[in-house]
Design a protein around this motif. Structure first.
Motif, mmCIF file in Angstrom:
data_model
loop_
_atom_site.group_PDB
_atom_site.id
_atom_site.type_symbol
_atom_site.label_atom_id
_atom_site.label_comp_id
_atom_site.label_asym_id
_atom_site.label_seq_id
_atom_site.Cartn_x
_atom_site.Cartn_y
_atom_site.Cartn_z
ATOM 1 N N GLU A 169 0.788 -1.243 0.000
ATOM 2 C CA GLU A 169 0.000 0.000 0.000
ATOM 3 C C GLU A 169 0.818 1.291 0.000
ATOM 4 O O GLU A 169 0.272 2.379 0.188
ATOM 5 C CB GLU A 169 -0.977 0.013 1.188
ATOM 6 C CG GLU A 169 -1.954 -1.129 1.164
ATOM 7 C CD GLU A 169 -2.902 -1.124 2.351
ATOM 8 O OE1 GLU A 169 -3.114 -0.062 2.957
ATOM 9 O OE2 GLU A 169 -3.432 -2.200 2.683
ATOM 10 N N ILE A 170 2.121 1.216 -0.213
ATOM 11 C CA ILE A 170 2.938 2.431 -0.196
ATOM 12 C C ILE A 170 2.529 3.350 -1.354
ATOM 13 O O ILE A 170 2.381 2.917 -2.493
ATOM 14 C CB ILE A 170 4.434 2.080 -0.304
ATOM 15 C CG1 ILE A 170 4.904 1.450 1.005
ATOM 16 C CG2 ILE A 170 5.265 3.316 -0.605
ATOM 17 C CD1 ILE A 170 4.835 2.378 2.203
ATOM 18 N N ASN A 171 2.368 4.626 -1.052
ATOM 19 C CA ASN A 171 2.034 5.618 -2.070
ATOM 20 C C ASN A 171 3.332 6.255 -2.567
ATOM 21 O O ASN A 171 3.921 7.100 -1.893
ATOM 22 C CB ASN A 171 1.090 6.672 -1.482
ATOM 23 C CG ASN A 171 0.530 7.592 -2.543
ATOM 24 O OD1 ASN A 171 1.235 7.988 -3.468
ATOM 25 N ND2 ASN A 171 -0.738 7.944 -2.410
ATOM 26 N N GLU A 208 9.648 8.321 8.516
ATOM 27 C CA GLU A 208 10.469 7.280 9.147
ATOM 28 C C GLU A 208 10.394 5.968 8.374
ATOM 29 O O GLU A 208 11.409 5.303 8.162
ATOM 30 C CB GLU A 208 10.026 7.066 10.594
ATOM 31 C CG GLU A 208 10.320 8.252 11.509
ATOM 32 C CD GLU A 208 9.952 7.973 12.961
ATOM 33 O OE1 GLU A 208 9.992 6.798 13.367
ATOM 34 O OE2 GLU A 208 9.618 8.929 13.688
ATOM 35 N N VAL A 209 9.192 5.583 7.948
ATOM 36 C CA VAL A 209 9.080 4.303 7.241
ATOM 37 C C VAL A 209 9.690 4.392 5.853
ATOM 38 O O VAL A 209 10.318 3.437 5.372
ATOM 39 C CB VAL A 209 7.616 3.815 7.172
ATOM 40 C CG1 VAL A 209 6.771 4.605 6.194
ATOM 41 C CG2 VAL A 209 7.567 2.327 6.806
ATOM 42 N N LEU A 210 9.569 5.543 5.183
ATOM 43 C CA LEU A 210 10.193 5.692 3.868
ATOM 44 C C LEU A 210 11.712 5.650 3.982
ATOM 45 O O LEU A 210 12.395 5.079 3.117
ATOM 46 C CB LEU A 210 9.742 6.995 3.213
ATOM 47 C CG LEU A 210 8.271 7.062 2.777
ATOM 48 C CD1 LEU A 210 7.947 8.435 2.203
ATOM 49 C CD2 LEU A 210 7.932 5.965 1.776
ATOM 50 N N GLY A 239 0.628 -3.457 -4.601
ATOM 51 C CA GLY A 239 -0.708 -4.050 -4.553
ATOM 52 C C GLY A 239 -1.805 -3.029 -4.808
ATOM 53 O O GLY A 239 -2.583 -3.133 -5.745
ATOM 54 N N LEU A 240 -1.893 -2.040 -3.954
ATOM 55 C CA LEU A 240 -2.763 -0.887 -4.093
ATOM 56 C C LEU A 240 -2.068 0.250 -3.362
ATOM 57 O O LEU A 240 -0.863 0.173 -3.118
ATOM 58 C CB LEU A 240 -4.170 -1.152 -3.553
ATOM 59 C CG LEU A 240 -4.378 -1.443 -2.056
ATOM 60 C CD1 LEU A 240 -5.858 -1.326 -1.692
ATOM 61 C CD2 LEU A 240 -3.905 -2.838 -1.674
ATOM 62 N N SER A 241 -2.743 1.322 -2.999
ATOM 63 C CA SER A 241 -2.088 2.388 -2.241
ATOM 64 C C SER A 241 -3.120 3.098 -1.386
ATOM 65 O O SER A 241 -4.291 2.685 -1.325
ATOM 66 C CB SER A 241 -1.366 3.371 -3.182
ATOM 67 O OG SER A 241 -2.276 3.999 -4.053
ATOM 68 N N GLN A 242 -2.693 4.162 -0.713
ATOM 69 C CA GLN A 242 -3.589 4.909 0.172
ATOM 70 C C GLN A 242 -3.555 6.395 -0.151
ATOM 71 O O GLN A 242 -2.552 6.927 -0.640
ATOM 72 C CB GLN A 242 -3.184 4.727 1.640
ATOM 73 C CG GLN A 242 -3.397 3.344 2.194
ATOM 74 C CD GLN A 242 -2.990 3.259 3.654
ATOM 75 O OE1 GLN A 242 -3.122 4.211 4.419
ATOM 76 N NE2 GLN A 242 -2.486 2.101 4.050
ATOM 77 N N GLY A 299 -2.011 1.255 -7.725
ATOM 78 C CA GLY A 299 -0.801 0.750 -7.096
ATOM 79 C C GLY A 299 0.399 1.088 -7.956
ATOM 80 O O GLY A 299 0.281 1.738 -9.007
ATOM 81 N N PHE A 300 1.567 0.636 -7.527
ATOM 82 C CA PHE A 300 2.806 0.921 -8.243
ATOM 83 C C PHE A 300 3.621 -0.360 -8.351
ATOM 84 O O PHE A 300 3.601 -1.197 -7.442
ATOM 85 C CB PHE A 300 3.619 1.991 -7.507
ATOM 86 C CG PHE A 300 2.875 3.266 -7.253
ATOM 87 C CD1 PHE A 300 2.978 4.337 -8.132
ATOM 88 C CD2 PHE A 300 2.040 3.399 -6.153
ATOM 89 C CE1 PHE A 300 2.281 5.517 -7.905
ATOM 90 C CE2 PHE A 300 1.343 4.568 -5.905
ATOM 91 C CZ PHE A 300 1.456 5.637 -6.794
ATOM 92 N N ALA A 301 4.349 -0.505 -9.450
ATOM 93 C CA ALA A 301 5.231 -1.660 -9.620
ATOM 94 C C ALA A 301 6.494 -1.219 -10.354
ATOM 95 O O ALA A 301 6.428 -0.456 -11.327
ATOM 96 C CB ALA A 301 4.532 -2.775 -10.396
ATOM 97 N N PHE A 302 7.642 -1.692 -9.866
ATOM 98 C CA PHE A 302 8.945 -1.308 -10.386
ATOM 99 C C PHE A 302 9.738 -2.551 -10.764
ATOM 100 O O PHE A 302 9.668 -3.567 -10.072
ATOM 101 C CB PHE A 302 9.714 -0.493 -9.342
ATOM 102 C CG PHE A 302 8.975 0.729 -8.879
ATOM 103 C CD1 PHE A 302 9.273 1.975 -9.405
ATOM 104 C CD2 PHE A 302 7.970 0.628 -7.944
ATOM 105 C CE1 PHE A 302 8.578 3.101 -8.999
ATOM 106 C CE2 PHE A 302 7.266 1.746 -7.518
ATOM 107 C CZ PHE A 302 7.575 2.984 -8.050
ATOM 108 N N PHE A 303 10.513 -2.450 -11.851
ATOM 109 C CA PHE A 303 11.232 -3.599 -12.391
ATOM 110 C C PHE A 303 12.673 -3.206 -12.685
ATOM 111 O O PHE A 303 12.920 -2.170 -13.298
ATOM 112 C CB PHE A 303 10.572 -4.083 -13.685
ATOM 113 C CG PHE A 303 9.119 -4.436 -13.553
ATOM 114 C CD1 PHE A 303 8.715 -5.760 -13.464
ATOM 115 C CD2 PHE A 303 8.148 -3.439 -13.506
ATOM 116 C CE1 PHE A 303 7.364 -6.083 -13.338
ATOM 117 C CE2 PHE A 303 6.799 -3.749 -13.383
ATOM 118 C CZ PHE A 303 6.412 -5.071 -13.294
ATOM 119 N N THR A 304 13.604 -4.047 -12.275
ATOM 120 C CA THR A 304 14.992 -3.823 -12.650
ATOM 121 C C THR A 304 15.229 -4.394 -14.053
ATOM 122 O O THR A 304 14.328 -4.955 -14.678
ATOM 123 C CB THR A 304 15.963 -4.439 -11.635
ATOM 124 O OG1 THR A 304 15.639 -5.833 -11.450
ATOM 125 C CG2 THR A 304 15.884 -3.717 -10.298
#
Length: 442
Positions: free
Chosen positions: A17-19, A260-262, A284-287, A408-413
């Motif tokens: 859920e990270i934005n 702090e979490v970031l 997955g999704l975000s907030q 949501g977001f997705a990142f690929f190397t």
């Protein structure tokens, strides 16, 4: 299938859920230096989508879609823990069937059905077997206890010993100062317990991955979702956009748990980016910030409360935050309990405590939905007619700050990016990206 010798290992980081739009604001406004988030944002990434109906925007639904390649209307898993015994085929056993070695740490709403997992520790809310090793069994029990008793900060002496020994065994020495700081400041900053757990899960995962050299590995981290839900209004970029503020008795205005979490996640991402593995990082999704004030409470002792209400049951299993599952010996007992739970209301206001009671035959999935602040004047009636103070039976969890959104977001190397879904694809497409990465035809 491609020869395993030509395929780099793939690590799948589930940053629940990270934005990332908010993370980008921290970077752009020079509030935080997040070099590894910046590297992801400047690399190959897509925005994902999920179900649009708000009642379906739950992480335990979206992550099942990621693990099975199915939308909700196809997999029909609606509650956390329901994956157990569902018979659904998941990415883990699918890869194992193609002679790939697989490990997973805390994947949400996932069941271990592999024949020989390199390592598997289920999430704290889902009943599933581990890989069978001593440490996986011990850690699964300890983490489940720590998370499910989080509102009361309880952990048995046995759990404390296991945790301390596991820290020595799995954690990096360079992380010790972070652990000490998080542990010794968490009394007045409770969100740091979630940060402690995510760093611990990361250390466990990276140690096991490095020891086993398996082909595919999953790590699920939930502190970011927890902190956004509870403290989004304290985020510095959000303050510039929202008038909502948390009361000072809840958290000091100058504190920013989202920052702090970031910062912690940036450290964790950096350690995976240094490996010789390919990465997929997905949310997955975000907030987004919530638009009203809503209080979250959790029953202190589910068994005692149900007994006080005159409910006979077989077992009760706490789930995430306000949710719990009650099992019964008969359907009639479940129906009787359902009627009792739905009848429980505050005496002065007449507001129901449990508006959400999902009857599944011989069990009930229940949510404590009472949305207002609970104090000593908030009374309910026990089954025998005795008037009791509700505040004695609940633990305050949080004031809701963040709400789910379908994006949501997705990142690929590098090599993994060749198998990325299209922008705004449904999260279920990540399942096929993983299969395609390993050259597995459908």
């Amino acid at each position: 299938m491609k020869s395993k010798k030509t395929i780099n290992p793939l690590i799948f980081i589930e940053l629940n859920e990270i934005n990332f739009d908010v993370a980008k604001k921290y970077i752009q406004q020079r509030i935080l230096n997040l070099p590894n988030f910046k590297r992801l944002l400047e690399g190959h990434f897509i925005r994902t989508s999920s179900e649009r109906q708000y009642h379906l925007l739950e992480p335990w639904i979206q992550w099942v879609s990621v693990h099975t390649g199915l939308k909700f209307k196809e997999h029909r898993i609606f509650r956390l823990g329901d994956i157990a015994g569902s018979g659904l085929s998941q990415i883990f056993e699918k890869l194992e069937q193609h002679n790939l070695s697989v490990g997973a740490i805390s994947p949400m709403n996932a069941e271990n059905k592999m024949l020989s997992a390199k390592y598997f520790i289920p999430d704290p809310w889902t009943k599933s077997i581990t890989d069978g090793s001593f440490w996986s069994r011990a850690l699964a029990n300890t983490i489940s206890q720590a998370v499910n008793d989080n509102a009361q900060s309880k952990l048995s002496m046995k759990g404390i010993i296991i945790l301390l020994v596991a820290l020595i065994k799995f954690s990096k020495i360079k992380h010790y100062p972070i652990y000490f700081k998080l542990a010794f400041t968490s009394r007045n900053a409770p969100w740091r317990k979630a940060l402690f757990l995510d760093l611990f899960l990361h250390d466990i995962h990276l140690t096991l991955f490095n020891n086993n050299k398996n082909d595919f590995s999953v790590l699920f981290l939930n502190a970011g979702a927890h902190i956004q839900h509870h403290y989004f209004f304290n985020s510095k970029p959000i303050k510039k956009l929202s008038r909502s503020r948390n009361p000072l008795w809840y958290i000091k205005d100058e504190l920013d748990p989202v920052a702090e979490v970031l910062t912690l996640y940036d450290l964790i991402l950096g350690e995976y980016l240094k490996t010789h593995s390919e990465l997929i990082v997905a949310t997955g999704l975000s907030q987004s910030p919530y638009d009203q004030i809503k209080y979250y409470y959790r029953l202190k002792n589910h068994q005692d409360f149900l007994t006080l209400m005159g409910i006979s049951f077989k077992d009760v299993l706490p789930r995430m935050t306000r949710d719990f599952l009650i099992t019964f010996h008969t359907k009639n007992a479940a129906l009787k309990a359902q009627n009792i739970l739905r009848s429980i209301k505050t005496i002065n206001q007449g507001i129901s405590l449990f508006k959400e009671v999902d009857n599944r035959g011989s069990n009930l999935f229940v949510t404590l939905t009472y949305p207002h602040e609970i104090n000593k004047d908030c009374k309910i009636k026990a089954r025998d007619g005795e008037v009791i103070s509700l505040v004695d039976h609940v633990a305050f969890v949080a004031i809701k700050n963040g709400m789910h959104q379908e994006e949501g977001f997705a990142f690929f190397t590098n090599k993994a990016s060749k198998f990325s879904p299209k922008n705004k694809a449904h999260v279920k497409e990540l399942y096929y990206s993983i299969l395609n990465f390993f050259g597995i035809a459908l």
